[in-house]
Write an enzyme that holds these catalytic residues in place. Sequence first.
Site, PDB file in Angstrom:
ATOM      1  CB  SER A 263      17.127 111.889  83.640  1.00  9.78           C
ATOM      2  OG  SER A 263      16.130 112.572  82.901  1.00  9.78           O
ATOM      3  CE  LYS A 264      15.612 108.183  89.398  1.00 12.38           C
ATOM      4  NZ  LYS A 264      15.949 107.872  90.716  1.00 12.38           N
ATOM      5  NE  ARG A 265      14.217 115.520  86.659  1.00 11.59           N
ATOM      6  CZ  ARG A 265      14.718 116.324  85.739  1.00 11.59           C
ATOM      7  NH1 ARG A 265      13.911 117.029  84.972  1.00 11.59           N
ATOM      8  NH2 ARG A 265      16.021 116.446  85.598  1.00 11.59           N
TER       9      ARG A 265
END
Length: 482
Positions: A263-265
């Site tokens: 994920s981007k995070r």
Amino acid sequence: MKPVRTRIAPSPTGENLHIGNAYTALINYVVARQNNGQFIIRIEDTDRTRFVEGSETRILESLSWLGIPHDEGPDNGGPFTPYRQSDRLAIYKQYAEELVKKDHAYYCFCTPERLSAMRKDQEARHEAPKYDGHCRKVESRKSPARNATQSVAGGKVESEKYVIRLKVPEEGTTTFTDLIRGEISFENKLIDDQVILKSDGYPTYHLGVVVDDHLMEISHIIRGEEWISSTPKHILLYKFFGWEPPIYAHMPLLRNPDKSKLSKRKNPVWVSWYKEQGFLPEAVVNYLATIAWTHPDGKELFTILEMIRVFDLKKIQTTAPVFDLEKLRWMNGEYLRRSQKSPARNATQSVAGGKVKSQIFDFYHGKYDEAIIEKTLSLVIERIKTLGEYEMMAGFFFERPKVFERPINKKLLTIAQETLETCIWNHDAMEKAIREAADKAKMKAKDVFMELRVAVTGKTVGPPLLESLELLGKEETLTRLS
Ligand code: GLU
């Protein structure tokens, strides 16, 4: 055997190409090439609410940067043009209506209010969300045409909004064989009567993907495992149309180090990020290749051409492969140095040449002088893992430091300064002179060197100091010191 034709079908809904899609693209490309087949790109842009302007162009640019070329696609055309779903709407409508005629699909006039009330009821009863079949029941079944006529009779033509839903059999199971995972079965009663044509005339993913994969003669569908639960709907569509389904292979989803979905995070996900950081496309591709598959000789570093020779789709591992940025950084460093070495295999001296030189010139084009890059590259190449790190290491050759990692000890620095003022400008002579001066002043030479480094470069770590000063020149060095 049918000609091998593979594809990726990205949706232009993100900033750029997702690294997970780059992975799928690589595998599809390799399988096509292994079989003298074709690799196709089709843009699935039917979800207008998630459409991102410019995304398609950036996706294509990233694929080309990675060195994964396609034989057919929205930019280069091909025998099945158009390759963008929004340009094919008439086709989906025709096929959706064909299914209604065959009684494998039906018109649904349920209003958003009715559907949301239905969902609330299901939630209250702790049931899985699923269309309740209201419009499927014969007594309430109607067609938009009939409805329009009725309205005309009332004196007003009003086109009521409708969708077309797939008529999933109430009993039995739908099964398919996945090349990597074996047989997978779903009970039909758990499959929703999926909308296949939306009220805006756009197909949903399920109809678009099946119609296009069939018409474009796709032989293998290699995609992420998140699509497994959609596959029974696709198998039913193939069956209802009377078409032969392609071969399926669902790739494992890439994970963050904590095993959650990439994920981007927690990880940079856009291919453009890797380019901006100065990763080499060859290294990114090599890393992706190794993420869930092992080279038969256990090799870690290999080219895409070599992968084409030895890759085996059936040997993809399905247990949560972790996307390990550190490993990629290591690999990238290896690529930087490899392309840097002179052809003589064990050349001890790196030669600033070859591919990496032009890659680094391109990377810093318009920012840094190529002549200086050329001179300084061999000093830092052993110490960097990405092209972006070259600047961190060698930025001081181009600009005087504005910030200093720590305060300077003037007393130590003066020893260096006074020595260098009268020294011959080569690193051996400088080293000898500074060591002698430090001895005389009863200081540690190592400390004098460190003061010198911080004063000239602003940092406590960097390339070999005296060689760097030699390149920087006497005048510039002394100006910085003073
Ligand atoms: N449009 C889907 C996506 O965004 C394609 C999935 C598939 O390959 O069938 O990835």
